[in-house]
Write an enzyme that holds these catalytic residues in place. Sequence first.
Site, mmCIF file in Angstrom:
data_model
loop_
_atom_site.group_PDB
_atom_site.id
_atom_site.type_symbol
_atom_site.label_atom_id
_atom_site.label_comp_id
_atom_site.label_asym_id
_atom_site.label_seq_id
_atom_site.Cartn_x
_atom_site.Cartn_y
_atom_site.Cartn_z
ATOM 1 N N GLY A 1 11.617 -24.619 -13.610
ATOM 2 C CA GLY A 1 11.760 -23.265 -13.106
ATOM 3 C C GLY A 1 10.551 -22.757 -12.350
ATOM 4 O O GLY A 1 10.683 -22.108 -11.295
ATOM 5 N N LYS B 1 13.989 -21.172 -18.702
ATOM 6 C CA LYS B 1 14.020 -20.364 -17.485
ATOM 7 C C LYS B 1 15.253 -20.623 -16.624
ATOM 8 O O LYS B 1 15.707 -19.735 -15.893
ATOM 9 C CB LYS B 1 12.748 -20.587 -16.666
ATOM 10 N N SER C 1 0.740 -18.602 -26.624
ATOM 11 C CA SER C 1 1.116 -17.494 -25.753
ATOM 12 C C SER C 1 0.194 -16.285 -25.896
ATOM 13 O O SER C 1 -0.176 -15.889 -26.998
ATOM 14 C CB SER C 1 2.554 -17.053 -26.053
ATOM 15 N N ASN D 1 12.765 -15.343 -15.610
ATOM 16 C CA ASN D 1 11.775 -15.183 -16.685
ATOM 17 C C ASN D 1 11.796 -13.779 -17.303
ATOM 18 O O ASN D 1 11.044 -13.499 -18.217
ATOM 19 C CB ASN D 1 10.362 -15.501 -16.178
ATOM 20 N N ASP E 1 7.838 -14.125 -12.186
ATOM 21 C CA ASP E 1 6.864 -15.200 -11.954
ATOM 22 C C ASP E 1 6.513 -15.296 -10.465
ATOM 23 O O ASP E 1 5.375 -15.615 -10.110
ATOM 24 C CB ASP E 1 7.433 -16.551 -12.413
#
Length: 394
Positions: A115, A53, A13, A74, A90
């Site tokens: 998601g 999600k 991430s 999200n 998103d």
Amino acid sequence: MKYGLIGYPLGQSYSKEIHEKLGLDYQLMEVENLDVFMKSLDFQGFNVTIPYKEKIIAYLDSLDEKADEIGAVNTVVRQKDGSLKGYNTDYYGLKYLMRNVQIKNSKVAILGSGGTSHTAQALCRDFGASEIIVISRKGEITYEDCSKYEDADVLINTTPVGMSPKVDEIPINLDVFTSLKAVVDVIYNPLETALVYEARKRGIYAINGLEMLVAQALFAEEIFLNIKLEDLDISEIVNSLHKINIVIIGMPGCGKSTVGKLLADKLKMDFYDSDILLGNPGEIIENCGEKEFRLREREVIKSLSPKNNSVVAVGGGSLLLEDNIRLLRANGTKFVLVLRDLDKLDQANRPLSKDLQALWEARKDIYYMNADIIVENNGSISECVEKIYEIISD
């Protein structure tokens, strides 16, 4: 006030770095049990990624209109009354990413049914796609059915297939589609997935998900702090995260290892040498043969593929395998070709270099074809390194 990201796993991430660039104190939280996390919740707001999600919705008191429509969240924010409200930023991140993709009147194929797939479906509906096909392992349309939709104009990958460290994987064979004009991969690490690589090789416009990641983070921060951040330059943050590798290529004995190490020191980057990681290339070739050596070399290059902000020196014959080129280019790599006169090449312990002229003739085209920067190393090593540094820093 606490903010962060929940999901599992989170090893790749960039969210903490992005939000901190935007000025927020932000944590990464690998959550294996969502129920336990939500019962002990001590956050003003948090972002949500795979695999939560959709699951997170059951714990929320309300959803904004877009999140409700999409069925995926999200971004979660604690309201003034203590309740939890879910948003889907998103959608706006993907909208930003796909700003140069023609969706209206296009036939769109979306890989995956989670998601992010729901987000992509909503966006394509809003922007007038003529048809939307959702392809998944267990849905109404499976990967075995793809040939029926060969005329798709746009392909969007919302699955994690191809994400680092599994950079060898590709979600679908692009040969199935004969009319593609654009490929969108929401994966952002590596910067060039196998899917994006194959699309670009075919001359198809292809983009990764890094801009989406940064844009959705900006929109999430607006919700967290109840402010507008439209003056912030998304591209500036994207560029700061685009930490490319530099790969040193060239003939055996041209000085790749020494040049690479000195360049890495000068640029304050990590350094890796595929031949050193292999052990003793000459011994492997003599004892096991070139075929076995190439197999081992590929595994080393595969292990280096997820790296970023590194200088990597590779063996003289590593580019003979196209798959190695793809793996080395996965993180926005620049290839530097180091040239040295054949009579000056160091040939100690190099069993494949007995006929240097023949070796050069066999490899020169692939060297030049892949070189982003070309420098000579017939003088001092320091002059060669300085020249590369000047070009890269320009």
